[in-house]
Design an enzyme around this catalytic site. Structure first.
Site, PDB file in Angstrom:
ATOM      1  N   SER A  99      -9.463   2.323   2.212  1.00  0.00           N
ATOM      2  CA  SER A  99      -8.238   2.921   1.666  1.00  0.00           C
ATOM      3  C   SER A  99      -7.213   1.896   1.215  1.00  0.00           C
ATOM      4  O   SER A  99      -6.316   2.234   0.451  1.00  0.00           O
ATOM      5  CB  SER A  99      -7.619   3.875   2.690  1.00  0.00           C
ATOM      6  OG  SER A  99      -7.071   3.187   3.778  1.00  0.00           O
ATOM      7  N   LYS A 147       0.852  -1.188   0.000  1.00  0.00           N
ATOM      8  CA  LYS A 147       0.000   0.000   0.000  1.00  0.00           C
ATOM      9  C   LYS A 147       0.888   1.238   0.000  1.00  0.00           C
ATOM     10  O   LYS A 147       1.895   1.299   0.711  1.00  0.00           O
ATOM     11  CB  LYS A 147      -0.899  -0.021   1.228  1.00  0.00           C
ATOM     12  CG  LYS A 147      -1.887   1.134   1.321  1.00  0.00           C
ATOM     13  CD  LYS A 147      -2.805   0.961   2.525  1.00  0.00           C
ATOM     14  CE  LYS A 147      -3.790   2.096   2.668  1.00  0.00           C
ATOM     15  NZ  LYS A 147      -4.713   1.890   3.808  1.00  0.00           N
ATOM     16  N   SER A 162     -10.193  -0.223   6.838  1.00  0.00           N
ATOM     17  CA  SER A 162      -9.489  -0.207   5.556  1.00  0.00           C
ATOM     18  C   SER A 162      -8.863  -1.531   5.167  1.00  0.00           C
ATOM     19  O   SER A 162      -8.328  -1.653   4.070  1.00  0.00           O
ATOM     20  CB  SER A 162      -8.419   0.889   5.548  1.00  0.00           C
ATOM     21  OG  SER A 162      -9.037   2.154   5.456  1.00  0.00           O
TER      22      SER A 162
END
Length: 590
Positions: free
Chosen positions: A283, A211, A307
Site C-alpha cells: 500500500s 503517503k 507495506s
C-alpha cells in the site's frame, strides 16, 4: 468462492450471532457445492447449532444455547450498541484509540538520552550537477549541502521535483494530490530563514512526499479509496509537523492502496519504475515508486503487514520499517494500533537515518509511541558486532560485511508458534474492522476497489469471537518471548519479503531495513534489449530499539557498493519496450 446477495430481513435487535441465527432460520435453503458447509446440513442439525458451529462452540447443549441467545439480546446488545454509538461512527481510527497498548521493547532499562540527535557526517566539496536528472538522484546530505552553500535554493529544488512528479505520474500513477501552493510557501520560508543565517539541519528546504493516509490541513486525505476521495481532514499529522519543523517541503500526497491494502487505489494502480509493465505491490506504492523514479528525494510510508518492505523491494529503494512505537501516528489512518508503523523510503541508509532522527519521539496523542533511546548509527563500531545470516540472505551483503570486519555466522530464528500468519490476520482484520465498522455497516464496502481484499477479510472478521482474538494476542506474547530468546546475534540478514517473516516482524515489532543488492533480467523480456530489470534486495533485521545497528550495517554495505545509486530506465526504454497506458479510472486532482 461463494457469493450470496444480501437479503432484507425482519427488524430485530441485531448481534452477530443473531444475524446468523435468523439468516439460517429464515433462509434454510442455501445452494452450495460444498457438502460439508453447515447450512447444507440444516436437515440434520438445528439452525441454532449450525450458528454455534460457526463460532466453534458446539459444546453447548440446546438449553444453554437458548440462554445465550436470550442473554445476548437482553444484555450484550445494549452494551454493543452504546459503545458503537460512542466511538464507531467515524471511520479511520483517528480518535478514541484503544487503551490496550502494545510495547515492543524487550528490555526493562530506563530510556537514556532520548532527545539526543544523531551527529551527521559532514560533506564538503559538493558541486551542483549540471542536469536536473543528476540533481534529482542526489542523497539528502548532498542536497542539503547544495542548499546550505546556496548553490541552489529550496524553491528551485521544489520546482525540479514538482516537474518530475508531473512528468512521470501519467505512467506510474503514484500521485494523488500535488501540494504545489504549500510547497512553494514552505520553500520560500526555508530560503528566507537561510538568508537570515538560520539553518534547521539536513532537511532544511528538502522536498518530500507523504503517503495519502497522513493528514495535512486543507488538502485531501483520501486513504486511496473512492469512499473517501473527497475527504479533507484539517489535522496536522504528527509526522508532518515533525518534518515541517525540520524545514522539509511537502510537494505531494502520494498513493496509498485503497484503505492501505496493496497498490490498487481509486485512481488506478501504481507501477514499478524498474519494470513499468508490473505494479509496485504494497500500500505504500506511491512513496516507493516516486522515490525510485527520482520524483522525490524521500517519502514517508507505513506498514502494518508488508507495506514498506514489499514496495521497497519491488521498486529497488532503501527503506526502513522502524521499531514499533518509534514514530507518532496522530492524524494517520489506522489499521491496527498494535501493528501500524511509519517509515521512510530513501536513496540510501544514510538518508533513512536522517529521516528517522527527524520523525522519532513521543507523540502525546499516540499512546503507543515512545521516546526510544537511539545510539548514533554513524558512530557504531561494526567490527564488534556478530551478525547472523539466514539461508535466503543475499551473500554479497554477507561477504562485504565480513570483509569490513563484522563477525558473520549462519543463523536461524527458532520459535514453536506455528500460527504466526493467522495471528497477524486476526489482529489486523479485527482492529481494522473496529476502525471501519460504520463503513461496512453502511454498505460502502460494496464500492471498494478490489472486492477480494478488505471487503472479504472484514466480513470474515465480523465473526471472530472476542475470546479467540484475545487468545491470538496471548499466542502473540508467546511468539515474542520465543523470538527474543532466539535472537542471540546483534542483527541478522535475510529475505525482506518472506511472508512468514513479514508477519513475525510486525507482530514482534522488530525493525528491518530493505537494501538493494542488485538486478536480474525480467522474465519474458521483449526482444530488442529491454532495459527493464527485476530488483534484488535483502533485509537487515535488528532487535527492537536497535534500529541504529541495522542502519549502521546497511550504511557499511552501501559505502562500498552502488546498487542503491542505480536509476530506473523510465527515459531509456529498450527499442521494443512500450509505455503502458494509464488505468482507465481518471484521477482527481486538487
Amino acid at each position: 468462492m461463494l457469493k450470496h446477495n444480501r437479503l432484507p430481513l425482519p427488524s430485530v435487535q441485531w448481534t452477530t450471532t443473531g444475524v446468523i441465527i435468523l439468516a439460517l432460520i429464515c433462509c434454510p435453503v442455501v445452494i452450495s457445492p460444498v457438502k460439508n458447509v453447515c447450512w447444507v446440513r440444516v436437515g440434520q442439525f438445528s439452525p441454532l447449532k449450525c450458528a454455534f458451529e460457526l463460532f466453534d462452540s458446539t459444546f453447548f447443549n440446546d438449553t444453554e444455547m437458548l440462554e445465550i441467545v436470550k442473554g445476548d439480546k437482553e444484555l450484550n446488545t445494549p452494551i454493543i450498541r452504546a459503545n458503537r454509538e460512542l466511538v464507531a461512527s467515524v471511520n479511520g481510527g483517528l480518535s478514541d484509540p484503544s487503551y490496550l497498548v502494545f510495547n515492543s521493547g524487550w528490555g526493562k532499562e530506563q530510556a537514556q538520552n532520548v532527545t539526543r540527535r544523531f551527529s551527521y557526517p559532514s560533506l564538503s566539496g559538493i558541486q551542483k550537477p549540471r542536469s536536473e536528472e543528476d540533481i534529482a538522484f542526489l542523497t539528502i546530505p548532498e542536497l542539503g549541502q547544495l542548499i546550505r552553500t546556496k548553490q541552489i535554493t529550496s524553491k528551485e529544488l521544489t520546482a525540479i521535483f514538482l516537474k518530475r512528479l508531473k512528468r512521470y505520474n501519467h505512467v506510474l500513477e503514484a500521485v494523488v494530490t500535488y501540494t504545489e501552493e504549500l510547497a512553494y510557501e514552505q520553500a520560500k520560508g526555508a530560503d528566507d530563514l537561510l538568508a537570515q543565517g538560520v539553518y534547521l539541519g539536513p532537511l532544511h528546504g528538502i522536498p518530500y512526499g507523504l503517503k495519502d493516509i497522513i493528514a495535512v490541513p486543507h488538502y485531501r486525505t483520501t486513504w486511496g479509496s473512492r469512499s473517501f476521495k473527497h475527504q479533507v481532514l484539517n489535522i496536522e499529522a504528527w509526522v508532518y509537523k515533525r518534518l515541517k519543523s525540520a524545514g522539509a517541503v511537502l510537494v505531494a500526497k502520494l498513493v496509498s492502496g485503497s484503505l492501505a491494502y496493496d497498490d490498487i487505489w481509486f485512481g488506478g494502480r501504481t507501477r514499478n519504475p524498474w519494470n513499468i509493465e508490473e505494479f509496485s505491490t504494497g500500500s505504500s506504492a506511491g512513496p516507493a515508486a516516486s522515490t525510485s523514479a527520482g520524483m522525490v528525494p524521500f517519502a514517508i510510508g507505513s506498514e502494518t503487514a508488508g507495506s514498506v518492505t514489499y514496495p521497497a523491494a519491488r521498486c529497488g529503494v532503501t527503506a526502513l520499517r522502524p521499531t514499533f512505537g518509534t514514530t507518532g501516528r496522530t492524524g494517520v489512518m489506522s489499521i491496527s494500533e498494535s501493528l501500524d508503523k511509519l517509515g521512510p523510503f530513501c536513496r540510501s541508509a544514510t538518508d533513512c537515518a536522517i529521516i528517522l532522527d527527524a520523525i522519532r519521539g513521543k507523540d502525546p496523542d499516540d499512546l503507543s509511541s515512545r521516546d526510544i533511546p537511539f545510539d548514533d548509527p554513524f558512530s557504531v563500531d561494526i567490527t564488534k558486532l556478530t551478525v547472523g545470516y539466514l539461508e535466503d540472505a543475499e551473500m554479497e551483503v554477507v561477504h562485504v560485511l565480513a570483509a569490513k570486519g563484522v563477525k558473520m555466522i549462519p543463523f536461524k530464528l527458532n520459535y514453536t508458534v506455528d500460527s504466526v500468519q493467522g495471528i497477524l490476520n486476526f489482529t489486523m482484520d479485527v482492529d481494522m474492522l473496529a476502525h471501519f465498522d460504520e463503513w461496512q455497516r453502511s454498505g460502502q464496502d460494496e464500492d471498494y476497489e478490489a472486492q477480494e481484499q478488505w471487503p472479504t477479510e472484514l466480513r470474515r472478521a465480523r465473526v471472530i469471537p472476542a475470546v479467540d482474538y484475545v487468545q491470538a494476542q496471548r499466542a502473540r506474547g508467546k511468539l515474542i518471548r520465543e523470538v527474543r530468546d532466539s535472537f542471540t546475534v546483534d542483527a541478522f540478514i535475510g529475505n525482506a519479503t518472506d511472508w512468514e517473516r513479514v508477519c513475525l516482524g510486525n507482530l514482534v515489532g522488530i525493525p528491518v531495513i530493505v537494501v538493494p543488492t542488485g538486478f536480474k533480467n525480467i522474465s519474458q523480456p521483449h526482444p530488442g534489449n529491454s532495459r527493464r530489470r527485476t530488483t534484488i534486495t535483502t533485509g537487515i533485521y535488528a532487535p527492537p530499539e536497535k534500529d541504529y545497528i541495522a542502519l549502521a550495517l546497511a550504511m557499511a554495505f552501501q559505502s562500498v557498493t552502488d546498487h542503491h545509486k542505480q536509476r530506473p530506465p523510465i527515459d531509456d526504454l529498450g527499442p521494443d519496450d512500450v509505455i503502458p497506458y494509464p488505468s482507465s479510472v481518471s484521477q482527481v486532482r486538487n
